[in-house]
Design a protein around this motif. Structure first.
Motif, PDB file in Angstrom:
ATOM      1  N   LEU A  51      47.587  15.311  42.007  1.00  0.00           N
ATOM      2  CA  LEU A  51      48.738  15.671  41.176  1.00  0.00           C
ATOM      3  C   LEU A  51      48.261  16.106  39.789  1.00  0.00           C
ATOM      4  O   LEU A  51      48.758  17.086  39.233  1.00  0.00           O
ATOM      5  CB  LEU A  51      49.726  14.512  41.062  1.00  0.00           C
ATOM      6  N   SER A  52      47.295  15.412  39.264  1.00  0.00           N
ATOM      7  CA  SER A  52      46.725  15.778  37.966  1.00  0.00           C
ATOM      8  C   SER A  52      46.131  17.184  38.010  1.00  0.00           C
ATOM      9  O   SER A  52      46.325  17.990  37.095  1.00  0.00           O
ATOM     10  CB  SER A  52      45.657  14.763  37.553  1.00  0.00           C
ATOM     11  N   GLU A  53      45.412  17.500  39.083  1.00  0.00           N
ATOM     12  CA  GLU A  53      44.819  18.837  39.223  1.00  0.00           C
ATOM     13  C   GLU A  53      45.901  19.914  39.346  1.00  0.00           C
ATOM     14  O   GLU A  53      45.743  21.015  38.814  1.00  0.00           O
ATOM     15  CB  GLU A  53      43.877  18.885  40.417  1.00  0.00           C
ATOM     16  N   VAL A  54      46.985  19.591  40.035  1.00  0.00           N
ATOM     17  CA  VAL A  54      48.092  20.540  40.161  1.00  0.00           C
ATOM     18  C   VAL A  54      48.708  20.778  38.783  1.00  0.00           C
ATOM     19  O   VAL A  54      48.946  21.922  38.386  1.00  0.00           O
ATOM     20  CB  VAL A  54      49.155  20.043  41.174  1.00  0.00           C
ATOM     21  N   GLU A  55      48.942  19.716  38.033  1.00  0.00           N
ATOM     22  CA  GLU A  55      49.530  19.854  36.701  1.00  0.00           C
ATOM     23  C   GLU A  55      48.626  20.639  35.747  1.00  0.00           C
ATOM     24  O   GLU A  55      49.113  21.324  34.863  1.00  0.00           O
ATOM     25  CB  GLU A  55      49.831  18.482  36.087  1.00  0.00           C
ATOM     26  N   ARG A  56      47.322  20.529  35.924  1.00  0.00           N
ATOM     27  CA  ARG A  56      46.382  21.250  35.060  1.00  0.00           C
ATOM     28  C   ARG A  56      46.103  22.662  35.565  1.00  0.00           C
ATOM     29  O   ARG A  56      45.323  23.400  34.959  1.00  0.00           O
ATOM     30  CB  ARG A  56      45.061  20.479  34.941  1.00  0.00           C
ATOM     31  N   GLY A  57      46.745  23.050  36.672  1.00  0.00           N
ATOM     32  CA  GLY A  57      46.581  24.397  37.199  1.00  0.00           C
ATOM     33  C   GLY A  57      45.262  24.619  37.898  1.00  0.00           C
ATOM     34  O   GLY A  57      44.820  25.745  38.080  1.00  0.00           O
ATOM     35  N   GLN A  58      44.620  23.536  38.334  1.00  0.00           N
ATOM     36  CA  GLN A  58      43.331  23.652  39.011  1.00  0.00           C
ATOM     37  C   GLN A  58      43.476  23.731  40.528  1.00  0.00           C
ATOM     38  O   GLN A  58      42.545  24.141  41.213  1.00  0.00           O
ATOM     39  CB  GLN A  58      42.435  22.476  38.636  1.00  0.00           C
ATOM     40  N   LYS A  59      44.607  23.300  41.049  1.00  0.00           N
ATOM     41  CA  LYS A  59      44.866  23.346  42.496  1.00  0.00           C
ATOM     42  C   LYS A  59      46.168  24.075  42.762  1.00  0.00           C
ATOM     43  O   LYS A  59      47.129  23.955  42.012  1.00  0.00           O
ATOM     44  CB  LYS A  59      44.983  21.931  43.086  1.00  0.00           C
ATOM     45  N   GLU A  60      46.189  24.824  43.853  1.00  0.00           N
ATOM     46  CA  GLU A  60      47.403  25.487  44.323  1.00  0.00           C
ATOM     47  C   GLU A  60      48.192  24.470  45.149  1.00  0.00           C
ATOM     48  O   GLU A  60      47.655  23.897  46.094  1.00  0.00           O
ATOM     49  CB  GLU A  60      47.060  26.685  45.220  1.00  0.00           C
ATOM     50  N   MET A  82      44.484  37.224  32.270  1.00  0.00           N
ATOM     51  CA  MET A  82      45.165  37.151  33.551  1.00  0.00           C
ATOM     52  C   MET A  82      46.085  35.930  33.553  1.00  0.00           C
ATOM     53  O   MET A  82      45.712  34.852  33.099  1.00  0.00           O
ATOM     54  CB  MET A  82      44.157  37.035  34.684  1.00  0.00           C
ATOM     55  N   ILE A  83      47.273  36.118  34.046  1.00  0.00           N
ATOM     56  CA  ILE A  83      48.248  35.041  34.138  1.00  0.00           C
ATOM     57  C   ILE A  83      48.094  34.385  35.509  1.00  0.00           C
ATOM     58  O   ILE A  83      48.160  35.059  36.531  1.00  0.00           O
ATOM     59  CB  ILE A  83      49.683  35.584  33.979  1.00  0.00           C
ATOM     60  N   LEU A  84      47.865  33.090  35.507  1.00  0.00           N
ATOM     61  CA  LEU A  84      47.728  32.356  36.769  1.00  0.00           C
ATOM     62  C   LEU A  84      49.008  31.569  37.046  1.00  0.00           C
ATOM     63  O   LEU A  84      49.410  30.723  36.240  1.00  0.00           O
ATOM     64  CB  LEU A  84      46.538  31.411  36.722  1.00  0.00           C
ATOM     65  N   LEU A  85      49.621  31.861  38.174  1.00  0.00           N
ATOM     66  CA  LEU A  85      50.858  31.200  38.564  1.00  0.00           C
ATOM     67  C   LEU A  85      50.665  29.691  38.671  1.00  0.00           C
ATOM     68  O   LEU A  85      51.527  28.914  38.262  1.00  0.00           O
ATOM     69  CB  LEU A  85      51.366  31.781  39.888  1.00  0.00           C
ATOM     70  N   ARG A  86      49.517  29.256  39.187  1.00  0.00           N
ATOM     71  CA  ARG A  86      49.295  27.818  39.360  1.00  0.00           C
ATOM     72  C   ARG A  86      49.275  27.087  38.014  1.00  0.00           C
ATOM     73  O   ARG A  86      49.685  25.942  37.924  1.00  0.00           O
ATOM     74  CB  ARG A  86      48.036  27.544  40.172  1.00  0.00           C
ATOM     75  N   ARG A  87      48.819  27.771  36.955  1.00  0.00           N
ATOM     76  CA  ARG A  87      48.824  27.143  35.621  1.00  0.00           C
ATOM     77  C   ARG A  87      50.239  27.027  35.083  1.00  0.00           C
ATOM     78  O   ARG A  87      50.608  26.000  34.513  1.00  0.00           O
ATOM     79  CB  ARG A  87      47.948  27.933  34.657  1.00  0.00           C
ATOM     80  N   LEU A  88      51.019  28.087  35.239  1.00  0.00           N
ATOM     81  CA  LEU A  88      52.410  28.029  34.787  1.00  0.00           C
ATOM     82  C   LEU A  88      53.180  26.954  35.543  1.00  0.00           C
ATOM     83  O   LEU A  88      53.941  26.189  34.950  1.00  0.00           O
ATOM     84  CB  LEU A  88      53.085  29.392  34.984  1.00  0.00           C
ATOM     85  N   LEU A  89      52.978  26.901  36.846  1.00  0.00           N
ATOM     86  CA  LEU A  89      53.635  25.893  37.675  1.00  0.00           C
ATOM     87  C   LEU A  89      53.239  24.489  37.231  1.00  0.00           C
ATOM     88  O   LEU A  89      54.090  23.607  37.082  1.00  0.00           O
ATOM     89  CB  LEU A  89      53.285  26.110  39.148  1.00  0.00           C
ATOM     90  N   GLY A  90      51.958  24.280  36.994  1.00  0.00           N
ATOM     91  CA  GLY A  90      51.478  22.981  36.538  1.00  0.00           C
ATOM     92  C   GLY A  90      52.069  22.582  35.200  1.00  0.00           C
ATOM     93  O   GLY A  90      52.463  21.428  34.998  1.00  0.00           O
ATOM     94  N   ASP A  91      52.167  23.554  34.278  1.00  0.00           N
ATOM     95  CA  ASP A  91      52.752  23.272  32.964  1.00  0.00           C
ATOM     96  C   ASP A  91      54.209  22.850  33.097  1.00  0.00           C
ATOM     97  O   ASP A  91      54.663  21.905  32.440  1.00  0.00           O
ATOM     98  CB  ASP A  91      52.668  24.507  32.056  1.00  0.00           C
ATOM     99  N   VAL A  92      54.953  23.536  33.948  1.00  0.00           N
ATOM    100  CA  VAL A  92      56.369  23.212  34.140  1.00  0.00           C
ATOM    101  C   VAL A  92      56.513  21.835  34.788  1.00  0.00           C
ATOM    102  O   VAL A  92      57.347  21.032  34.371  1.00  0.00           O
ATOM    103  CB  VAL A  92      57.085  24.310  34.961  1.00  0.00           C
ATOM    104  N   LEU A  93      55.698  21.548  35.788  1.00  0.00           N
ATOM    105  CA  LEU A  93      55.747  20.219  36.422  1.00  0.00           C
ATOM    106  C   LEU A  93      55.451  19.118  35.406  1.00  0.00           C
ATOM    107  O   LEU A  93      56.138  18.094  35.375  1.00  0.00           O
ATOM    108  CB  LEU A  93      54.758  20.131  37.586  1.00  0.00           C
ATOM    109  N   ARG A  94      54.431  19.330  34.588  1.00  0.00           N
ATOM    110  CA  ARG A  94      54.064  18.322  33.583  1.00  0.00           C
ATOM    111  C   ARG A  94      55.224  18.097  32.599  1.00  0.00           C
ATOM    112  O   ARG A  94      55.573  16.965  32.284  1.00  0.00           O
ATOM    113  CB  ARG A  94      52.812  18.730  32.817  1.00  0.00           C
ATOM    114  N   ARG A  95      55.838  19.193  32.134  1.00  0.00           N
ATOM    115  CA  ARG A  95      56.962  19.051  31.201  1.00  0.00           C
ATOM    116  C   ARG A  95      58.122  18.307  31.845  1.00  0.00           C
ATOM    117  O   ARG A  95      58.749  17.457  31.200  1.00  0.00           O
ATOM    118  CB  ARG A  95      57.410  20.417  30.693  1.00  0.00           C
ATOM    119  N   GLN A  96      58.415  18.625  33.105  1.00  0.00           N
ATOM    120  CA  GLN A  96      59.497  17.925  33.805  1.00  0.00           C
ATOM    121  C   GLN A  96      59.214  16.418  33.850  1.00  0.00           C
ATOM    122  O   GLN A  96      60.091  15.606  33.587  1.00  0.00           O
ATOM    123  CB  GLN A  96      59.656  18.456  35.242  1.00  0.00           C
TER     124      GLN A  96
END
Length: 126
Positions: A37-46, A1-15
């Motif tokens: 912020l760390s949890e958002v970047e790791r895709g653990q929080k929406e 399953m693809i989780l949007l919050r993980r993709l979003l976190g990955d993009v934020l971290r790269r930025q």
């Protein structure tokens, strides 16, 4: 399953990492706790739209640019998932011709070629 919050976190971290900034610097500028912020970047929080706006402001990135990158990664992840499920069939999904080099986690080790109308985009497992 693809989780949007993980993709979003990955993009934020790269930025953030492209700018050579720390979590502490961005969390302070965005006025959000370092842990959150760390949890958002790791895709653990929406992240709420308000929080995303604050993070984008802190990173000096337009939210539309962030979402476009997330959308491109989501499209690639869906294509990879579809290709893994049906390895001998062509993948019938549109791909934006502007896609650059994007790392997709969880892609099978074989190489997948996605043909767009005027060009081919290669997706290689990382």
């Amino acid at each position: 399953m693809i989780l949007l919050r993980r993709l979003l976190g990955d993009v934020l971290r790269r930025q953030r990492q492209r700018q050579g900034r720390t979590l502490r610097e961005v969390s302070s500028s965005a006025r959000v706790s370092l842990g959150y912020l760390s949890e958002v970047e790791r895709g653990q929080k929406e992240a709420s739209s308000e929080l995303l706006s604050a993070i984008c402001d802190a990173l000096d990135v337009r939210m539309s640019e962030l979402m476009r990158e997330v959308s491109d990664e989501l499209a690639l992840a869906e294509l990879a998932q579809s290709a893994a499920a049906t390895p001998n069939e062509p993948v019938p999904a549109p791909v934006r011709p502007m896609l650059g080099s994007v790392s997709v986690k969880g892609v099978p080790p074989e190489r997948v070629t996605i043909k767009a109308p005027s060009e081919a985009v290669d997706v290689v497992a990382a």
